[in-house]
Design a protein around this motif. Structure first.
Motif, PDB file in Angstrom:
ATOM      1  N   PRO A  29      -5.373   4.563   0.099  1.00  0.00           N
ATOM      2  CA  PRO A  29      -4.248   3.697  -0.270  1.00  0.00           C
ATOM      3  C   PRO A  29      -4.403   3.149  -1.682  1.00  0.00           C
ATOM      4  N   VAL A  30      -3.265   3.008  -2.338  1.00  0.00           N
ATOM      5  CA  VAL A  30      -3.208   2.398  -3.658  1.00  0.00           C
ATOM      6  C   VAL A  30      -2.302   1.185  -3.536  1.00  0.00           C
ATOM      7  N   GLY A  31      -2.830   0.005  -3.865  1.00  0.00           N
ATOM      8  CA  GLY A  31      -2.045  -1.222  -3.759  1.00  0.00           C
ATOM      9  C   GLY A  31      -1.252  -1.491  -5.021  1.00  0.00           C
ATOM     10  N   THR A  32       0.047  -1.721  -4.865  1.00  0.00           N
ATOM     11  CA  THR A  32       0.918  -2.049  -5.990  1.00  0.00           C
ATOM     12  C   THR A  32       1.372  -3.495  -5.849  1.00  0.00           C
TER      13      THR A  32
ATOM     14  N   GLY B 166      -2.393   9.419  -5.500  1.00  0.00           N
ATOM     15  CA  GLY B 166      -3.491   9.431  -6.449  1.00  0.00           C
ATOM     16  C   GLY B 166      -4.370  10.646  -6.261  1.00  0.00           C
ATOM     17  N   THR B 167      -5.536  10.562  -6.825  1.00  0.00           N
ATOM     18  CA  THR B 167      -6.480  11.674  -6.798  1.00  0.00           C
ATOM     19  C   THR B 167      -7.319  11.630  -5.528  1.00  0.00           C
TER      20      THR B 167
ATOM     21  N   ASN C 113       0.833  -1.203   0.000  1.00  0.00           N
ATOM     22  CA  ASN C 113       0.000   0.000   0.000  1.00  0.00           C
ATOM     23  C   ASN C 113       0.866   1.250   0.000  1.00  0.00           C
ATOM     24  N   THR C 114       0.529   2.162  -0.883  1.00  0.00           N
ATOM     25  CA  THR C 114       1.119   3.495  -0.877  1.00  0.00           C
ATOM     26  C   THR C 114      -0.038   4.479  -0.911  1.00  0.00           C
ATOM     27  N   TYR C 115       0.207   5.677  -0.453  1.00  0.00           N
ATOM     28  CA  TYR C 115      -0.856   6.677  -0.431  1.00  0.00           C
ATOM     29  C   TYR C 115      -0.556   7.725  -1.485  1.00  0.00           C
TER      30      TYR C 115
ATOM     31  N   VAL D 174      -6.987  11.208   0.408  1.00  0.00           N
ATOM     32  CA  VAL D 174      -6.235  10.321  -0.476  1.00  0.00           C
ATOM     33  C   VAL D 174      -6.177   8.944   0.173  1.00  0.00           C
TER      34      VAL D 174
END
Length: 112
Positions: free
Chosen positions: A28-31, A18-19, A14-16, A26
């Protein structure tokens, strides 16, 4: 590096960014990152009793030390065998000279 097993698992870190959403937050965005040489196994009773911090764990993943596995933290996810697991905690194991040998991730199966 040491390869503890023959399983290939996907670590979703998880990183934070994006839009921002509706409330200007904002999320979490999972990579996803695929790592080979891991070993997934169920947690045994002795694992639960020796460290009560991980008493909710259902699985553990023993993984080689690399850039991906070193970045995994609690609340990241592991995907293996069509199931998703939430990382509860991690512990690096070192040899006599202090070099990282492998990392063990305690995780809990996620439903839904």
């Amino acid at each position: 590096p040491l390869y503890p097993g023959n399983d290939t698992v996907v670590f979703v870190i998880n990183t934070y960014g994006g839009t921002p959403g509706k409330y200007n937050v904002v999320g979490p965005v999972g990579t996803p990152h695929s790592v080979r040489g891991c070993f997934m196994q169920p947690v045994t009773v002795t694992d639960n009793l020796t460290d009560t911090q991980y008493s909710d764990a259902t699985q553990k993943c023993i993984a080689p030390v690399n850039d991906v596995t070193s970045a995994v933290q609690s609340e990241d996810r592991i995907q293996f065998g069509g199931l998703t697991y939430r990382v509860i905690g991690a512990k690096a194991y070192r040899d006599f000279w202090g070099r990282d040998v492998h990392i063990t991730f305690m995780c809990k199966e996620q439903e839904g």
